[in-house]
Design a protein around this motif. Structure first.
Motif, PDB file in Angstrom:
ATOM      1  N   ASP A 117       6.523 -17.422   5.697  1.00 51.87           N
ATOM      2  CA  ASP A 117       5.696 -17.195   6.887  1.00 51.87           C
ATOM      3  C   ASP A 117       4.658 -16.098   6.692  1.00 51.87           C
ATOM      4  OD1 ASP A 117       7.108 -19.104   8.294  1.00 51.87           O
ATOM      5  OD2 ASP A 117       8.524 -17.650   9.149  1.00 51.87           O
ATOM      6  N   VAL A 118       4.696 -15.393   5.573  1.00 50.65           N
ATOM      7  CA  VAL A 118       3.872 -14.186   5.436  1.00 50.65           C
ATOM      8  C   VAL A 118       3.249 -14.123   4.043  1.00 50.65           C
ATOM      9  CG1 VAL A 118       5.396 -12.949   7.023  1.00 50.65           C
ATOM     10  CG2 VAL A 118       5.755 -12.717   4.551  1.00 50.65           C
ATOM     11  N   PHE A 119       2.301 -13.210   3.892  1.00 55.13           N
ATOM     12  CA  PHE A 119       1.843 -12.762   2.573  1.00 55.13           C
ATOM     13  C   PHE A 119       2.472 -11.401   2.360  1.00 55.13           C
ATOM     14  CE2 PHE A 119      -1.897 -10.689   0.177  1.00 55.13           C
ATOM     15  CZ  PHE A 119      -1.330 -10.974  -1.062  1.00 55.13           C
TER      16      PHE A 119
ATOM     17  N   SER B 224       8.695   1.108   0.194  1.00 57.44           N
ATOM     18  CA  SER B 224       7.850   0.533   1.247  1.00 57.44           C
ATOM     19  C   SER B 224       7.120  -0.701   0.743  1.00 57.44           C
ATOM     20  CB  SER B 224       6.805   1.557   1.712  1.00 57.44           C
ATOM     21  OG  SER B 224       7.406   2.628   2.389  1.00 57.44           O
ATOM     22  N   LYS B 225       6.905  -1.659   1.648  1.00 56.46           N
ATOM     23  CA  LYS B 225       6.107  -2.842   1.322  1.00 56.46           C
ATOM     24  C   LYS B 225       5.321  -3.274   2.555  1.00 56.46           C
ATOM     25  CE  LYS B 225      10.155  -5.864   1.954  1.00 56.46           C
ATOM     26  NZ  LYS B 225      11.010  -6.872   1.300  1.00 56.46           N
ATOM     27  N   PHE B 226       4.368  -4.156   2.345  1.00 60.02           N
ATOM     28  CA  PHE B 226       3.542  -4.691   3.429  1.00 60.02           C
ATOM     29  C   PHE B 226       3.774  -6.195   3.548  1.00 60.02           C
ATOM     30  CE2 PHE B 226       1.274  -0.783   2.741  1.00 60.02           C
ATOM     31  CZ  PHE B 226       0.604  -0.506   3.940  1.00 60.02           C
ATOM     32  N   ILE B 227       3.735  -6.672   4.778  1.00 56.10           N
ATOM     33  CA  ILE B 227       3.659  -8.111   5.009  1.00 56.10           C
ATOM     34  C   ILE B 227       2.520  -8.370   5.994  1.00 56.10           C
ATOM     35  CG2 ILE B 227       6.091  -8.602   4.512  1.00 56.10           C
ATOM     36  CD1 ILE B 227       6.548  -8.767   7.568  1.00 56.10           C
TER      37      ILE B 227
ATOM     38  N   GLY C 265      -4.162  -8.982  10.087  1.00 52.72           N
ATOM     39  CA  GLY C 265      -3.642  -9.998   9.179  1.00 52.72           C
ATOM     40  C   GLY C 265      -4.712 -10.764   8.437  1.00 52.72           C
ATOM     41  N   ILE C 266      -4.368 -12.002   8.073  1.00 60.32           N
ATOM     42  CA  ILE C 266      -5.215 -12.830   7.210  1.00 60.32           C
ATOM     43  C   ILE C 266      -5.740 -14.018   7.994  1.00 60.32           C
ATOM     44  CG2 ILE C 266      -5.239 -14.309   5.159  1.00 60.32           C
ATOM     45  CD1 ILE C 266      -3.006 -12.506   4.023  1.00 60.32           C
ATOM     46  N   SER C 267      -7.033 -14.068   8.170  1.00 56.54           N
ATOM     47  CA  SER C 267      -7.705 -15.213   8.768  1.00 56.54           C
ATOM     48  C   SER C 267      -9.187 -15.094   8.466  1.00 56.54           C
ATOM     49  CB  SER C 267      -7.494 -15.259  10.290  1.00 56.54           C
ATOM     50  OG  SER C 267      -8.144 -14.166  10.929  1.00 56.54           O
ATOM     51  N   LEU C 268      -9.910 -16.193   8.592  1.00 57.01           N
ATOM     52  CA  LEU C 268     -11.360 -16.170   8.436  1.00 57.01           C
ATOM     53  C   LEU C 268     -11.978 -15.188   9.411  1.00 57.01           C
ATOM     54  CD1 LEU C 268     -11.812 -20.035   8.186  1.00 57.01           C
ATOM     55  CD2 LEU C 268     -12.310 -18.440   6.328  1.00 57.01           C
TER      56      LEU C 268
ATOM     57  N   PHE D  80      -5.582 -19.263  -0.212  1.00 54.20           N
ATOM     58  CA  PHE D  80      -6.527 -18.686  -1.165  1.00 54.20           C
ATOM     59  C   PHE D  80      -6.323 -17.173  -1.298  1.00 54.20           C
ATOM     60  CE2 PHE D  80     -10.636 -16.478  -1.628  1.00 54.20           C
ATOM     61  CZ  PHE D  80     -11.004 -16.909  -2.896  1.00 54.20           C
ATOM     62  N   ILE D  81      -6.153 -16.481  -0.176  1.00 57.47           N
ATOM     63  CA  ILE D  81      -5.953 -15.029  -0.202  1.00 57.47           C
ATOM     64  C   ILE D  81      -4.640 -14.684  -0.904  1.00 57.47           C
ATOM     65  CG2 ILE D  81      -5.495 -13.008   1.246  1.00 57.47           C
ATOM     66  CD1 ILE D  81      -8.432 -13.714   1.108  1.00 57.47           C
ATOM     67  N   LYS D  82      -3.594 -15.416  -0.599  1.00 60.26           N
ATOM     68  CA  LYS D  82      -2.304 -15.146  -1.238  1.00 60.26           C
ATOM     69  C   LYS D  82      -2.395 -15.285  -2.762  1.00 60.26           C
ATOM     70  CE  LYS D  82       1.497 -16.700   0.820  1.00 60.26           C
ATOM     71  NZ  LYS D  82       2.452 -17.584   1.530  1.00 60.26           N
TER      72      LYS D  82
END
Length: 518
Positions: free
Chosen positions: A450-452, A469-472, A501-504, A193-195
């Motif tokens: 494996d990443v966003f 530059s970029k973020f993962i 990172g990304i999690s609830l 959902f976040i991605k």
């Protein structure tokens, strides 16, 4: 299965044979004593699950017998049976930590109910709770599959935390394991959902987007100030929603919860980004543009959270908020004690902001100290440590003092954390950021599945150290590890609490408004 063993002590025990036979027919093992001395000898010899104790006996009284029994078997529930309704006797019995008391004459159903309240309750509650979760399991699964909006994910996460805490009370591992699998499924769905949706939240045309870090003061706190309410904002760093629900019962004695909501931490879910955005009322890119002297990128030397007060002062000025304001950051025991001792000084301000740094230190200690890693080796243990700390903390003392004042308290945080387990390989250069749950840099190699990945940080209103530059961001319970000495670092960081990172757990965080019951 072992029978429940009961000791019944009464100087008229022969008159109670019908009751004893009744209990034996119900499947209980009952032993008897006609005086306090005999009861004590039996307690020294056998383990009992429950004791009925007559208050008025020749020789040792019921209260005297109770006190001696408690020195031998402190945790056994004792039900006092008495002919007297005198208040002082009841008070003395309750003060001696009886589990219950009954007034003679008693009937068999009273006796059976007392047993079920004090022994069978746990089994009954376990059965009812696990049955209820089994019914809810399917509903939560359907919600996960159907979730389309941020509000859907808030609802799912609230339900998961509720059941996590309910099953934890029972110490019932079977259902808890099933819930953890469902939680992992939810985190996977939330990551997808976040991605798909995160970048769209910065488009002014997007509707139904969540409250994000940089809007918290403007949308939730300043309106209270405008309404002439005196506000204390207490930001406990790294406080997850489940940890808040663990300490919630402590605060219920003093406060009415006016709002128990969540907001969504920005990415990265790290103090440098999320907390600075809160205090500035700006996303990190705009902080760097408008206040370059107050922002440091990951690859720059220096502390990244030393300018929170200045950022908040600038937000107040930018929005035209003319209020008396005080900022305190508590980094150690001494500072917390001093804050409590001088708390009356805070009452003259319209807005007081207190940043309390404990849980973040606990999560870092979980990585660095073997003893803390053992004490906080699970989510349940992590919650328990948080509860114990808060109960005995200067923060708790401060909140109790404030409960007698006409003050609104906002209890919140900057981001949550996640217990990580699965290493993911990332190759980066010397300027790649060190965080385990996100990376910022130019020359990074990784599996995009494996990443966003955010190839253009400006799309997410994040600053760039370099044009390329970029973020993962790590998903679920993954953490990033470089190939060099891979096995060592994969094992070293496994089962530690990380954020970024990304999690609830990292993104959906508490924003609680409380008013005094007084």
């Amino acid at each position: 299965m072992r029978k429940i063993r009961i000791l019944w002590t009464d100087d008229e025990i022969d008159l109670l044979r019908p009751y004893i036979l009744f209990l034996k027919e119900k499947g209980y093992e009952v032993m008897t004593a006609s005086n306090g001395d005999d009861a004590i000898r039996l307690v020294q010899k056998y383990h009992f699950d429950l004791i009925f104790l007559d208050e008025n006996m020749p020789g040792l009284s019921g209260l005297e017998t109770l006190n001696k029994i408690k020195t031998i078997l402190f945790s056994v529930p004792v039900i006092m049976i008495t002919k007297s309704e005198e208040e002082n006797i009841m008070d003395a019995a309750i003060g001696s930590k009886i589990a219950d008391y009954l007034i003679k004459p008693v009937n068999p159903n009273q006796i059976l109910l007392a047993i079920k309240k004090n022994i069978d309750t746990k089994e009954l509650v376990t059965r009812e709770t696990t049955t209820a979760y089994q019914s809810e399991f399917r509903n939560i699964g359907l919600l996960i599959n159907a979730a389309k909006t941020y509000i859907d994910w808030e609802d799912i996460y609230r339900k998961i935390v509720y059941w996590e805490l309910e099953l934890e009370k029972l110490n019932e591992t079977g259902m808890s394991d099933i819930l953890m699998m469902q939680k992992a499924e939810a985190d996977l769905g939330f990551a997808k959902f976040i991605k798909s949706n995160y970048l769209s939240w910065f488009d002014v045309k997007t509707v139904n987007k969540p409250l994000l870090s940089h809007n918290v003061f403007r949308e939730r706190i300043f309106p209270l100030i405008d309404n002439k309410r005196k506000v204390f904002v207490i930001l406990v760093d790294n406080l997850r929603y489940d940890q808040w629900k663990t300490i919630n019962p402590i605060l219920n004695d003093y406060f009415i919860i006016e709002e128990d909501e969540m907001f969504c931490s920005i990415l990265p879910t790290a103090t440098q980004y999320a907390r600075n955005a809160m205090f500035a009322g700006l996303m990190p890119k705009e902080i760097q543009e408008l206040n370059p002297s107050l922002w440091l990128n990951d690859d720059e030397e220096g502390a990244k959270n030393m300018n929170e007060k200045e950022l908040l002062v600038k937000q107040l000025a930018r929005l035209g908020k003319n209020c008396r304001f005080r900022y305190e950051k508590i980094l150690n025991f001494k500072a917390g004690k001093k804050l409590v001792e001088n708390y009356s000084d805070l009452l003259q301000y319209d807005l007081v902001v207190v940043v309390y740094n404990f849980i973040d230190m606990l999560s870092h200690s979980n990585t660095e100290m073997e003893m803390i890693r053992e004490l906080a080796g699970s989510d349940s243990a992590y919650r328990s440590l948080t509860h114990t700390w808060f109960q005995h903390s200067h923060l708790h003392d401060l909140i109790k003092l404030l409960s007698s004042k006409d003050i609104t308290i906002i209890l919140t945080t900057d981001h949550g954390s996640l217990r990580v387990n699965d290493p993911v390989k990332v190759i980066g250069d010397r300027r790649t950021s060190a965080n385990l749950r996100y990376k910022m840099g130019r020359n990074m190699n990784y599996n995009p599945k494996d990443v966003f990945e955010i190839k253009d940080p400006f799309e997410a209103h994040l600053p760039k150290s370099n044009v390329t530059s970029k973020f993962i961001f790590a998903l679920q319970n993954d953490f990033f590890v470089y190939p060099n000495n891979y096995n060592y670092y994969a094992n070293y960081y496994k089962n530690t609490f990380q954020h970024g990172g990304i999690s609830l757990e990292e993104m959906l965080i508490p924003l609680v408004t409380m008013i005094s019951k007084g």
